[in-house]
Design a protein around this motif. Structure first.
Motif, PDB file in Angstrom:
ATOM      1  N   ARG A 249     -59.557  28.097   3.426  1.00  0.00           N
ATOM      2  CA  ARG A 249     -58.192  27.106   3.966  1.00  0.00           C
ATOM      3  C   ARG A 249     -58.291  25.632   3.226  1.00  0.00           C
ATOM      4  NH1 ARG A 249     -58.864  30.078   8.748  1.00  0.00           N
ATOM      5  NH2 ARG A 249     -57.398  31.683   9.056  1.00  0.00           N
ATOM      6  N   THR A 250     -59.633  25.183   2.707  1.00  0.00           N
ATOM      7  CA  THR A 250     -59.662  23.937   2.300  1.00  0.00           C
ATOM      8  C   THR A 250     -58.968  23.673   1.042  1.00  0.00           C
ATOM      9  OG1 THR A 250     -61.840  24.114   1.589  1.00  0.00           O
ATOM     10  CG2 THR A 250     -61.617  23.467   3.861  1.00  0.00           C
ATOM     11  N   HIS A 251     -58.918  25.051   0.375  1.00  0.00           N
ATOM     12  CA  HIS A 251     -58.312  25.215  -0.980  1.00  0.00           C
ATOM     13  C   HIS A 251     -56.907  25.030  -0.933  1.00  0.00           C
ATOM     14  CE1 HIS A 251     -62.516  26.894  -2.193  1.00  0.00           C
ATOM     15  NE2 HIS A 251     -62.417  25.556  -1.760  1.00  0.00           N
ATOM     16  N   PRO A 252     -56.158  24.988  -2.070  1.00  0.00           N
ATOM     17  CA  PRO A 252     -54.595  25.053  -1.943  1.00  0.00           C
ATOM     18  C   PRO A 252     -54.253  26.467  -2.141  1.00  0.00           C
ATOM     19  CG  PRO A 252     -55.604  24.488  -4.363  1.00  0.00           C
ATOM     20  CD  PRO A 252     -56.494  24.491  -3.417  1.00  0.00           C
ATOM     21  N   VAL A 253     -54.295  27.217  -0.990  1.00  0.00           N
ATOM     22  CA  VAL A 253     -53.953  28.452  -0.630  1.00  0.00           C
ATOM     23  C   VAL A 253     -53.111  28.760   0.515  1.00  0.00           C
ATOM     24  CG1 VAL A 253     -55.020  30.918  -0.459  1.00  0.00           C
ATOM     25  CG2 VAL A 253     -56.231  29.353  -1.605  1.00  0.00           C
ATOM     26  N   SER A 254     -51.935  29.722   0.142  1.00  0.00           N
ATOM     27  CA  SER A 254     -51.008  29.740   1.426  1.00  0.00           C
ATOM     28  C   SER A 254     -51.972  30.396   2.450  1.00  0.00           C
ATOM     29  CB  SER A 254     -50.089  30.838   0.749  1.00  0.00           C
ATOM     30  OG  SER A 254     -49.257  30.375  -0.337  1.00  0.00           O
ATOM     31  N   ALA A 255     -51.576  29.927   3.550  1.00  0.00           N
ATOM     32  CA  ALA A 255     -52.131  30.226   4.871  1.00  0.00           C
ATOM     33  C   ALA A 255     -52.094  31.619   4.999  1.00  0.00           C
ATOM     34  CB  ALA A 255     -51.662  29.480   6.078  1.00  0.00           C
ATOM     35  N   THR A 256     -50.935  32.578   4.719  1.00  0.00           N
ATOM     36  CA  THR A 256     -50.661  33.964   4.864  1.00  0.00           C
ATOM     37  C   THR A 256     -51.803  34.805   4.109  1.00  0.00           C
ATOM     38  OG1 THR A 256     -48.894  34.036   3.483  1.00  0.00           O
ATOM     39  CG2 THR A 256     -48.322  33.536   5.601  1.00  0.00           C
ATOM     40  N   LYS A 257     -52.318  34.232   2.991  1.00  0.00           N
ATOM     41  CA  LYS A 257     -53.076  34.863   1.905  1.00  0.00           C
ATOM     42  C   LYS A 257     -54.565  34.840   2.311  1.00  0.00           C
ATOM     43  CE  LYS A 257     -49.341  35.784  -0.703  1.00  0.00           C
ATOM     44  NZ  LYS A 257     -48.757  37.120  -0.688  1.00  0.00           N
ATOM     45  N   VAL A 258     -55.099  33.873   3.253  1.00  0.00           N
ATOM     46  CA  VAL A 258     -56.319  33.556   3.374  1.00  0.00           C
ATOM     47  C   VAL A 258     -57.140  34.743   3.816  1.00  0.00           C
ATOM     48  CG1 VAL A 258     -58.129  32.176   4.708  1.00  0.00           C
ATOM     49  CG2 VAL A 258     -55.913  31.001   4.046  1.00  0.00           C
ATOM     50  N   ALA A 259     -56.948  35.587   4.712  1.00  0.00           N
ATOM     51  CA  ALA A 259     -57.578  36.644   4.910  1.00  0.00           C
ATOM     52  C   ALA A 259     -57.649  37.826   3.955  1.00  0.00           C
ATOM     53  CB  ALA A 259     -57.017  37.564   6.490  1.00  0.00           C
ATOM     54  N   ASP A 260     -56.477  38.060   3.341  1.00  0.00           N
ATOM     55  CA  ASP A 260     -56.628  38.924   2.215  1.00  0.00           C
ATOM     56  C   ASP A 260     -57.517  38.461   1.088  1.00  0.00           C
ATOM     57  OD1 ASP A 260     -55.860  41.247   0.351  1.00  0.00           O
ATOM     58  OD2 ASP A 260     -55.007  39.402  -0.633  1.00  0.00           O
ATOM     59  N   ILE A 261     -57.863  37.210   0.748  1.00  0.00           N
ATOM     60  CA  ILE A 261     -58.483  36.677  -0.301  1.00  0.00           C
ATOM     61  C   ILE A 261     -59.866  36.710   0.053  1.00  0.00           C
ATOM     62  CG2 ILE A 261     -59.043  34.589  -1.418  1.00  0.00           C
ATOM     63  CD1 ILE A 261     -56.109  33.760  -1.310  1.00  0.00           C
ATOM     64  N   ALA A 262     -60.137  36.450   1.383  1.00  0.00           N
ATOM     65  CA  ALA A 262     -61.742  36.571   1.828  1.00  0.00           C
ATOM     66  C   ALA A 262     -62.193  37.873   2.044  1.00  0.00           C
ATOM     67  CB  ALA A 262     -61.435  36.016   3.573  1.00  0.00           C
ATOM     68  N   ASP A 263     -61.288  38.862   2.508  1.00  0.00           N
ATOM     69  CA  ASP A 263     -61.621  40.380   2.224  1.00  0.00           C
ATOM     70  C   ASP A 263     -62.117  40.566   0.629  1.00  0.00           C
ATOM     71  OD1 ASP A 263     -61.563  40.339   4.960  1.00  0.00           O
ATOM     72  OD2 ASP A 263     -59.402  41.592   4.840  1.00  0.00           O
ATOM     73  N   HIS A 264     -61.212  40.351   0.051  1.00  0.00           N
ATOM     74  CA  HIS A 264     -61.421  40.513  -1.495  1.00  0.00           C
ATOM     75  C   HIS A 264     -62.738  40.076  -1.988  1.00  0.00           C
ATOM     76  CE1 HIS A 264     -60.123  41.671  -5.552  1.00  0.00           C
ATOM     77  NE2 HIS A 264     -60.602  40.509  -5.938  1.00  0.00           N
ATOM     78  N   MET A 265     -62.962  39.065  -1.936  1.00  0.00           N
ATOM     79  CA  MET A 265     -63.993  38.184  -2.504  1.00  0.00           C
ATOM     80  C   MET A 265     -65.337  38.755  -2.041  1.00  0.00           C
ATOM     81  SD  MET A 265     -62.516  36.497  -4.743  1.00  0.00           S
ATOM     82  CE  MET A 265     -64.127  36.264  -5.690  1.00  0.00           C
ATOM     83  N   CYS A 266     -65.308  39.000  -0.577  1.00  0.00           N
ATOM     84  CA  CYS A 266     -66.625  39.562   0.045  1.00  0.00           C
ATOM     85  C   CYS A 266     -67.027  40.956  -0.781  1.00  0.00           C
ATOM     86  CB  CYS A 266     -66.263  39.656   1.731  1.00  0.00           C
ATOM     87  SG  CYS A 266     -66.514  38.289   2.483  1.00  0.00           S
ATOM     88  N   GLY A 267     -65.715  41.639  -0.804  1.00  0.00           N
ATOM     89  CA  GLY A 267     -65.968  42.989  -1.561  1.00  0.00           C
ATOM     90  C   GLY A 267     -66.349  42.843  -2.919  1.00  0.00           C
ATOM     91  N   VAL A 268     -66.018  41.887  -3.854  1.00  0.00           N
ATOM     92  CA  VAL A 268     -66.253  41.708  -5.156  1.00  0.00           C
ATOM     93  C   VAL A 268     -67.913  41.318  -5.186  1.00  0.00           C
ATOM     94  CG1 VAL A 268     -66.052  39.934  -7.164  1.00  0.00           C
ATOM     95  CG2 VAL A 268     -64.153  40.732  -6.064  1.00  0.00           C
ATOM     96  N   VAL A 269     -68.328  40.457  -4.216  1.00  0.00           N
ATOM     97  CA  VAL A 269     -69.741  39.905  -4.280  1.00  0.00           C
ATOM     98  C   VAL A 269     -70.657  41.184  -3.901  1.00  0.00           C
ATOM     99  CG1 VAL A 269     -71.405  38.599  -3.002  1.00  0.00           C
ATOM    100  CG2 VAL A 269     -69.162  37.677  -3.782  1.00  0.00           C
TER     101      VAL A 269
END
Length: 404
Positions: free
Chosen positions: A200-220
Protein backbone atom coordinates in the motif's frame (compact mmCIF):
# COMPACT_ATOMS: atom_id res chain seq x y z
CA UNK A 1 -10.58 -50.76 24.67
CA UNK A 2 -11.84 -47.67 26.44
CA UNK A 3 -8.31 -46.78 27.53
CA UNK A 4 -7.05 -47.21 23.99
CA UNK A 5 -9.80 -44.95 22.69
CA UNK A 6 -8.96 -42.25 25.22
CA UNK A 7 -5.28 -42.54 24.31
CA UNK A 8 -6.09 -42.23 20.63
CA UNK A 9 -8.25 -39.20 21.31
CA UNK A 10 -5.41 -37.58 23.26
CA UNK A 11 -2.93 -38.10 20.43
CA UNK A 12 -5.43 -36.70 17.96
CA UNK A 13 -5.92 -33.65 20.15
CA UNK A 14 -2.18 -33.10 20.38
CA UNK A 15 -1.86 -33.21 16.61
CA UNK A 16 -4.66 -30.68 16.21
CA UNK A 17 -2.87 -28.23 18.49
CA UNK A 18 0.73 -28.81 17.41
CA UNK A 19 0.64 -29.45 13.67
CA UNK A 20 -1.02 -26.14 12.63
CA UNK A 21 1.61 -24.24 14.60
CA UNK A 22 4.44 -26.19 12.99
CA UNK A 23 3.00 -25.70 9.51
CA UNK A 24 2.47 -22.00 10.16
CA UNK A 25 6.03 -21.66 11.41
CA UNK A 26 7.53 -23.13 8.26
CA UNK A 27 5.10 -21.34 5.95
CA UNK A 28 5.96 -18.08 7.70
CA UNK A 29 9.46 -18.25 6.26
CA UNK A 30 8.09 -17.89 2.72
CA UNK A 31 5.91 -14.98 3.79
CA UNK A 32 8.73 -13.28 5.68
CA UNK A 33 11.04 -13.68 2.67
CA UNK A 34 8.44 -12.05 0.42
CA UNK A 35 8.16 -9.06 2.76
CA UNK A 36 11.95 -8.89 3.02
CA UNK A 37 12.26 -8.76 -0.77
CA UNK A 38 9.66 -5.98 -0.94
CA UNK A 39 11.66 -3.92 1.57
CA UNK A 40 15.23 -4.91 0.64
CA UNK A 41 17.60 -2.32 -0.86
CA UNK A 42 18.52 -2.53 -4.55
CA UNK A 43 21.45 -4.83 -5.21
CA UNK A 44 20.75 -7.12 -2.27
CA UNK A 45 20.02 -10.84 -2.16
CA UNK A 46 17.50 -12.62 0.08
CA UNK A 47 17.62 -16.30 0.99
CA UNK A 48 15.68 -18.96 2.87
CA UNK A 49 17.19 -21.88 4.80
CA UNK A 50 20.64 -20.89 3.57
CA UNK A 51 22.38 -18.59 6.07
CA UNK A 52 19.46 -18.73 8.51
CA UNK A 53 15.67 -19.15 8.40
CA UNK A 54 15.67 -16.06 6.21
CA UNK A 55 18.55 -13.71 5.42
CA UNK A 56 19.47 -10.61 3.46
CA UNK A 57 22.91 -9.82 2.05
CA UNK A 58 24.24 -6.64 0.51
CA UNK A 59 27.81 -5.95 -0.58
CA UNK A 60 27.97 -2.63 1.28
CA UNK A 61 25.23 -2.89 3.89
CA UNK A 62 26.28 -6.28 5.26
CA UNK A 63 24.23 -9.31 6.28
CA UNK A 64 20.93 -9.64 8.13
CA UNK A 65 20.26 -13.03 9.70
CA UNK A 66 16.62 -13.62 10.63
CA UNK A 67 15.07 -16.28 12.80
CA UNK A 68 11.32 -16.26 12.14
CA UNK A 69 8.88 -17.31 14.86
CA UNK A 70 5.15 -17.79 14.29
CA UNK A 71 4.04 -17.48 17.94
CA UNK A 72 0.61 -19.01 17.30
CA UNK A 73 0.09 -19.53 21.05
CA UNK A 74 3.32 -19.42 23.06
CA UNK A 75 5.74 -16.49 23.38
CA UNK A 76 9.03 -17.51 21.70
CA UNK A 77 10.96 -14.60 23.22
CA UNK A 78 9.86 -14.91 26.83
CA UNK A 79 12.69 -14.77 29.37
CA UNK A 80 12.89 -18.56 29.63
CA UNK A 81 11.70 -19.47 26.12
CA UNK A 82 13.68 -22.23 24.41
CA UNK A 83 13.47 -20.60 20.92
CA UNK A 84 15.14 -17.44 22.24
CA UNK A 85 18.09 -19.16 23.87
CA UNK A 86 18.52 -21.75 21.15
CA UNK A 87 18.73 -18.94 18.60
CA UNK A 88 21.30 -17.00 20.63
CA UNK A 89 23.28 -20.20 21.16
CA UNK A 90 23.38 -20.86 17.41
CA UNK A 91 24.50 -17.30 16.74
CA UNK A 92 27.32 -17.50 19.29
CA UNK A 93 28.52 -20.68 17.57
CA UNK A 94 28.46 -18.84 14.25
CA UNK A 95 30.20 -15.84 15.78
CA UNK A 96 33.03 -18.04 17.02
CA UNK A 97 34.12 -18.47 13.40
CA UNK A 98 37.06 -16.08 13.08
CA UNK A 99 36.23 -15.45 9.42
CA UNK A 100 32.73 -14.17 10.18
CA UNK A 101 32.27 -10.39 10.18
CA UNK A 102 30.12 -9.74 13.25
CA UNK A 103 30.31 -5.97 12.91
CA UNK A 104 28.50 -6.05 9.55
CA UNK A 105 25.80 -8.51 10.63
CA UNK A 106 22.36 -7.79 12.08
CA UNK A 107 20.97 -10.63 14.21
CA UNK A 108 17.18 -10.45 14.06
CA UNK A 109 14.38 -12.42 15.67
CA UNK A 110 11.12 -11.85 13.83
CA UNK A 111 7.88 -12.78 15.59
CA UNK A 112 4.62 -12.65 13.67
CA UNK A 113 2.64 -10.99 16.47
CA UNK A 114 3.34 -8.49 19.25
CA UNK A 115 5.10 -10.27 22.14
CA UNK A 116 7.87 -9.33 24.51
CA UNK A 117 10.02 -10.19 27.45
CA UNK A 118 12.16 -8.26 29.89
CA UNK A 119 15.43 -9.83 28.77
CA UNK A 120 14.84 -9.81 25.01
CA UNK A 121 13.80 -6.17 25.20
CA UNK A 122 17.00 -5.37 27.11
CA UNK A 123 18.96 -7.03 24.31
CA UNK A 124 17.04 -5.11 21.63
CA UNK A 125 17.65 -1.79 23.40
CA UNK A 126 21.40 -2.35 23.71
CA UNK A 127 23.02 -0.30 20.93
CA UNK A 128 26.55 0.01 22.31
CA UNK A 129 28.98 -2.62 23.55
CA UNK A 130 28.66 -1.24 27.07
CA UNK A 131 24.86 -1.52 26.95
CA UNK A 132 25.16 -5.04 25.53
CA UNK A 133 27.48 -6.01 28.38
CA UNK A 134 24.94 -4.74 30.90
CA UNK A 135 22.05 -6.59 29.17
CA UNK A 136 24.02 -9.85 29.23
CA UNK A 137 24.78 -9.40 32.93
CA UNK A 138 21.10 -8.70 33.60
CA UNK A 139 20.11 -11.93 31.86
CA UNK A 140 22.77 -13.98 33.64
CA UNK A 141 21.73 -12.64 37.04
CA UNK A 142 18.04 -13.28 36.33
CA UNK A 143 18.52 -16.87 35.16
CA UNK A 144 21.63 -18.09 36.99
CA UNK A 145 21.82 -15.73 39.93
CA UNK A 146 24.67 -13.46 40.96
CA UNK A 147 28.27 -14.39 40.25
CA UNK A 148 30.24 -16.25 41.49
CA UNK A 149 27.70 -18.54 43.23
CA UNK A 150 25.06 -18.61 40.47
CA UNK A 151 22.58 -19.86 43.05
CA UNK A 152 19.70 -20.11 40.56
CA UNK A 153 21.57 -22.15 37.96
CA UNK A 154 20.34 -25.49 39.29
CA UNK A 155 16.73 -24.36 38.92
CA UNK A 156 16.98 -23.71 35.19
CA UNK A 157 14.75 -25.98 33.07
CA UNK A 158 16.53 -28.81 31.29
CA UNK A 159 15.25 -27.70 27.89
CA UNK A 160 17.15 -24.40 28.03
CA UNK A 161 20.08 -25.27 30.33
CA UNK A 162 22.52 -26.30 27.56
CA UNK A 163 21.73 -23.21 25.50
CA UNK A 164 22.28 -20.88 28.46
CA UNK A 165 25.57 -22.65 29.10
CA UNK A 166 26.78 -21.97 25.58
CA UNK A 167 25.60 -18.37 25.55
CA UNK A 168 26.92 -17.28 28.95
CA UNK A 169 30.21 -19.14 28.48
CA UNK A 170 30.77 -17.87 24.94
CA UNK A 171 33.54 -15.44 24.10
CA UNK A 172 32.27 -12.24 25.69
CA UNK A 173 33.55 -9.97 22.94
CA UNK A 174 31.67 -12.06 20.38
CA UNK A 175 28.50 -12.20 22.51
CA UNK A 176 28.53 -8.46 23.17
CA UNK A 177 28.81 -7.72 19.46
CA UNK A 178 25.87 -10.04 18.70
CA UNK A 179 23.70 -8.37 21.35
CA UNK A 180 24.80 -4.93 20.17
CA UNK A 181 23.59 -5.83 16.66
CA UNK A 182 20.49 -7.69 17.88
CA UNK A 183 17.07 -6.64 16.58
CA UNK A 184 13.58 -7.74 17.62
CA UNK A 185 10.98 -7.29 14.87
CA UNK A 186 7.31 -7.83 15.67
CA UNK A 187 4.52 -8.34 13.16
CA UNK A 188 0.93 -7.25 13.54
CA UNK A 189 -0.34 -10.78 14.07
CA UNK A 190 -1.12 -11.28 10.38
CA UNK A 191 1.97 -11.67 8.16
CA UNK A 192 -0.22 -11.42 5.06
CA UNK A 193 -1.67 -8.13 6.26
CA UNK A 194 1.86 -6.88 6.92
CA UNK A 195 2.83 -7.59 3.30
CA UNK A 196 -0.27 -5.78 2.09
CA UNK A 197 0.71 -2.80 4.26
CA UNK A 198 4.07 -2.60 2.46
CA UNK A 199 2.41 -2.79 -0.97
CA UNK A 200 0.00 0.00 0.00
CA UNK A 201 2.99 2.34 0.37
CA UNK A 202 3.63 1.89 -3.37
CA UNK A 203 1.66 3.59 -6.16
CA UNK A 204 -0.87 0.75 -6.41
CA UNK A 205 -4.67 0.83 -6.58
CA UNK A 206 -6.15 -0.13 -3.21
CA UNK A 207 -8.46 -2.68 -4.85
CA UNK A 208 -5.47 -4.56 -6.30
CA UNK A 209 -3.37 -4.89 -3.13
CA UNK A 210 -4.66 -8.29 -1.94
CA UNK A 211 -4.33 -9.82 -5.41
CA UNK A 212 -0.78 -8.51 -5.79
CA UNK A 213 0.22 -9.80 -2.34
CA UNK A 214 -1.19 -13.26 -3.09
CA UNK A 215 0.56 -13.40 -6.45
CA UNK A 216 3.97 -12.32 -5.18
CA UNK A 217 3.84 -14.75 -2.23
CA UNK A 218 3.08 -17.50 -4.73
CA UNK A 219 5.92 -16.45 -7.02
CA UNK A 220 8.44 -16.49 -4.16
CA UNK A 221 7.29 -19.87 -2.89
CA UNK A 222 7.44 -21.41 -6.33
CA UNK A 223 10.92 -20.04 -7.03
CA UNK A 224 12.24 -21.16 -3.64
CA UNK A 225 10.78 -24.63 -4.13
CA UNK A 226 12.30 -24.89 -7.62
CA UNK A 227 15.73 -23.95 -6.30
CA UNK A 228 15.55 -26.38 -3.38
CA UNK A 229 14.30 -29.20 -5.62
CA UNK A 230 17.28 -28.59 -7.90
CA UNK A 231 19.65 -28.84 -4.93
CA UNK A 232 20.57 -25.16 -5.18
CA UNK A 233 20.58 -22.48 -2.46
CA UNK A 234 17.22 -20.70 -2.20
CA UNK A 235 18.59 -17.25 -3.01
CA UNK A 236 16.58 -14.58 -4.90
CA UNK A 237 18.03 -11.28 -6.04
CA UNK A 238 15.96 -8.33 -4.89
CA UNK A 239 16.30 -6.73 -8.35
CA UNK A 240 15.01 -9.89 -10.04
CA UNK A 241 12.07 -9.98 -7.65
CA UNK A 242 11.25 -6.35 -8.45
CA UNK A 243 11.24 -7.25 -12.14
CA UNK A 244 8.55 -9.85 -11.43
CA UNK A 245 6.74 -7.40 -9.18
CA UNK A 246 6.74 -4.58 -11.73
CA UNK A 247 5.55 -6.93 -14.47
CA UNK A 248 2.59 -8.07 -12.43
CA UNK A 249 1.72 -4.50 -11.47
CA UNK A 250 1.61 -3.63 -15.16
CA UNK A 251 -0.63 -6.61 -15.77
CA UNK A 252 -3.23 -5.75 -13.18
CA UNK A 253 -2.81 -2.05 -12.52
CA UNK A 254 -1.48 -0.25 -15.60
CA UNK A 255 -2.77 0.95 -19.00
CA UNK A 256 -0.16 1.94 -21.61
CA UNK A 257 1.54 1.10 -24.90
CA UNK A 258 3.95 -1.83 -25.08
CA UNK A 259 7.03 -0.92 -27.17
CA UNK A 260 8.81 -3.51 -29.31
CA UNK A 261 12.30 -4.61 -28.24
CA UNK A 262 12.92 -6.68 -31.38
CA UNK A 263 15.06 -5.79 -34.37
CA UNK A 264 13.58 -6.42 -37.80
CA UNK A 265 15.25 -9.57 -39.20
CA UNK A 266 17.21 -9.54 -42.43
CA UNK A 267 15.74 -11.22 -45.51
CA UNK A 268 18.27 -14.01 -45.03
CA UNK A 269 17.06 -14.59 -41.47
CA UNK A 270 13.45 -14.62 -42.67
CA UNK A 271 14.30 -17.07 -45.45
CA UNK A 272 15.76 -19.35 -42.80
CA UNK A 273 12.26 -19.82 -41.40
CA UNK A 274 10.75 -21.07 -44.67
CA UNK A 275 11.00 -24.80 -43.83
CA UNK A 276 9.02 -24.31 -40.62
CA UNK A 277 5.50 -25.66 -40.24
CA UNK A 278 3.85 -22.25 -39.99
CA UNK A 279 5.21 -21.42 -43.46
CA UNK A 280 4.08 -24.80 -44.79
CA UNK A 281 0.62 -23.87 -43.55
CA UNK A 282 0.78 -20.81 -45.78
CA UNK A 283 1.83 -23.03 -48.70
CA UNK A 284 -1.38 -25.04 -48.24
CA UNK A 285 -3.53 -21.98 -48.88
CA UNK A 286 -1.41 -20.65 -51.75
CA UNK A 287 -0.03 -17.50 -50.12
CA UNK A 288 2.60 -15.61 -52.22
CA UNK A 289 6.30 -15.64 -51.35
CA UNK A 290 6.26 -12.05 -50.06
CA UNK A 291 3.55 -12.93 -47.53
CA UNK A 292 5.63 -15.87 -46.33
CA UNK A 293 8.65 -13.61 -45.75
CA UNK A 294 6.44 -11.13 -43.88
CA UNK A 295 5.05 -13.97 -41.76
CA UNK A 296 8.60 -15.15 -40.98
CA UNK A 297 9.57 -11.63 -39.94
CA UNK A 298 6.51 -11.29 -37.68
CA UNK A 299 7.23 -14.69 -36.16
CA UNK A 300 10.86 -13.85 -35.33
CA UNK A 301 10.08 -10.39 -33.94
CA UNK A 302 7.20 -11.65 -31.81
CA UNK A 303 9.42 -14.39 -30.36
CA UNK A 304 12.14 -11.84 -29.58
CA UNK A 305 9.64 -9.48 -27.93
CA UNK A 306 8.15 -12.24 -25.77
CA UNK A 307 11.61 -13.08 -24.45
CA UNK A 308 12.70 -9.46 -23.98
CA UNK A 309 9.50 -8.38 -22.21
CA UNK A 310 9.64 -11.35 -19.83
CA UNK A 311 13.31 -10.78 -18.97
CA UNK A 312 12.87 -7.02 -18.47
CA UNK A 313 9.76 -7.50 -16.38
CA UNK A 314 7.55 -5.46 -18.71
CA UNK A 315 5.20 -8.44 -19.07
CA UNK A 316 4.44 -11.20 -16.57
CA UNK A 317 5.05 -14.58 -18.20
CA UNK A 318 1.57 -15.84 -17.30
CA UNK A 319 0.13 -13.14 -19.58
CA UNK A 320 1.54 -14.92 -22.65
CA UNK A 321 -0.44 -18.04 -21.71
CA UNK A 322 -3.55 -15.87 -21.37
CA UNK A 323 -2.87 -14.34 -24.79
CA UNK A 324 -2.36 -17.71 -26.48
CA UNK A 325 -5.66 -18.94 -25.04
CA UNK A 326 -7.43 -15.81 -26.34
CA UNK A 327 -5.90 -16.24 -29.82
CA UNK A 328 -6.97 -19.89 -30.01
CA UNK A 329 -10.49 -18.96 -28.95
CA UNK A 330 -10.66 -16.17 -31.54
CA UNK A 331 -9.30 -18.48 -34.26
CA UNK A 332 -11.91 -21.12 -33.40
CA UNK A 333 -14.75 -18.61 -33.67
CA UNK A 334 -13.44 -17.11 -36.90
CA UNK A 335 -12.98 -20.57 -38.39
CA UNK A 336 -16.62 -21.38 -37.65
CA UNK A 337 -17.76 -18.11 -39.23
CA UNK A 338 -15.52 -18.70 -42.24
CA UNK A 339 -17.03 -22.16 -42.73
CA UNK A 340 -20.52 -20.69 -42.77
CA UNK A 341 -19.66 -17.88 -45.16
CA UNK A 342 -17.19 -19.65 -47.47
CA UNK A 343 -17.94 -23.34 -46.95
CA UNK A 344 -18.87 -23.89 -50.62
CA UNK A 345 -15.51 -22.55 -51.82
CA UNK A 346 -12.25 -24.52 -52.24
CA UNK A 347 -10.26 -25.16 -49.07
CA UNK A 348 -7.47 -22.88 -50.27
CA UNK A 349 -9.85 -19.92 -50.56
CA UNK A 350 -11.45 -20.68 -47.19
CA UNK A 351 -7.97 -20.73 -45.67
CA UNK A 352 -7.02 -17.38 -47.20
CA UNK A 353 -10.18 -15.81 -45.80
CA UNK A 354 -9.51 -17.20 -42.31
CA UNK A 355 -5.86 -16.17 -42.43
CA UNK A 356 -6.70 -12.59 -43.49
CA UNK A 357 -9.32 -12.28 -40.77
CA UNK A 358 -6.88 -13.46 -38.07
CA UNK A 359 -4.08 -11.20 -39.32
CA UNK A 360 -6.40 -8.21 -38.77
CA UNK A 361 -7.26 -9.30 -35.22
CA UNK A 362 -5.97 -7.11 -32.38
CA UNK A 363 -6.04 -7.59 -28.62
CA UNK A 364 -4.17 -5.95 -25.71
CA UNK A 365 -1.49 -7.67 -23.68
CA UNK A 366 -1.75 -6.81 -19.96
CA UNK A 367 -4.01 -3.90 -20.97
CA UNK A 368 -1.20 -2.57 -23.21
CA UNK A 369 -1.27 -2.20 -26.98
CA UNK A 370 1.44 -4.41 -28.55
CA UNK A 371 3.27 -3.53 -31.79
CA UNK A 372 1.63 -4.43 -35.11
CA UNK A 373 3.79 -7.47 -35.80
CA UNK A 374 3.18 -9.09 -32.43
CA UNK A 375 -0.32 -10.61 -32.69
CA UNK A 376 0.30 -11.96 -36.25
CA UNK A 377 3.64 -13.39 -35.03
CA UNK A 378 1.89 -15.11 -32.10
CA UNK A 379 -0.67 -16.62 -34.49
CA UNK A 380 2.22 -18.02 -36.53
CA UNK A 381 3.75 -19.44 -33.35
CA UNK A 382 0.50 -21.32 -32.68
CA UNK A 383 0.33 -22.44 -36.29
CA UNK A 384 3.89 -23.77 -36.00
CA UNK A 385 2.92 -26.23 -33.26
CA UNK A 386 -0.37 -27.06 -35.06
CA UNK A 387 -2.55 -25.57 -32.32
CA UNK A 388 -4.28 -23.70 -35.15
CA UNK A 389 -4.27 -23.82 -38.94
CA UNK A 390 -5.63 -22.05 -42.01
CA UNK A 391 -6.71 -24.74 -44.46
CA UNK A 392 -9.93 -26.52 -43.36
CA UNK A 393 -8.03 -29.84 -43.45
CA UNK A 394 -4.61 -28.48 -42.44
CA UNK A 395 -3.64 -31.39 -40.17
CA UNK A 396 -4.42 -34.06 -42.76
CA UNK A 397 -2.84 -32.03 -45.57
CA UNK A 398 0.40 -31.62 -43.61
CA UNK A 399 0.48 -35.34 -42.83
CA UNK A 400 0.19 -36.11 -46.54
CA UNK A 401 2.85 -33.53 -47.36
CA UNK A 402 5.19 -34.96 -44.71
CA UNK A 403 4.65 -38.52 -45.94
CA UNK A 404 5.43 -37.46 -49.50
Amino acid sequence: MATSKRGGSSRSKNRRTEVPGQALGYGLQYTRMTQLLLEAPAGSFCSMEFLDDVAQQHADKGTRLIQSKSALTANPVADRAKPLWKTLSNWTTLGADSDYDLEKTVFEIYVSRPVGGQLVEAFANAHTLEEARAAIAQARDALWGKSPDFALKSTVADEIAPYLERVFNADQTCLERIICNFQLTLGSGSPQADIEAVIRTHPVSATKVADIADHMCGVVKRRVDELLEAGRPAVIARDTFYGWYAAYLRKVDRDTVLPSRAKAPSEEESRGQLPKIFVQQLDLIGMPFEDKLEAASDYLMAAADRTAWAVSGEVDESSFDDLDAALKRSWKNKRRTCGIEHGSKPGEIQGQALYSDCMDFTTPLQAMQPPDHFIPGCFHRLADDLSIGWHPDYEQQLKVKKAA
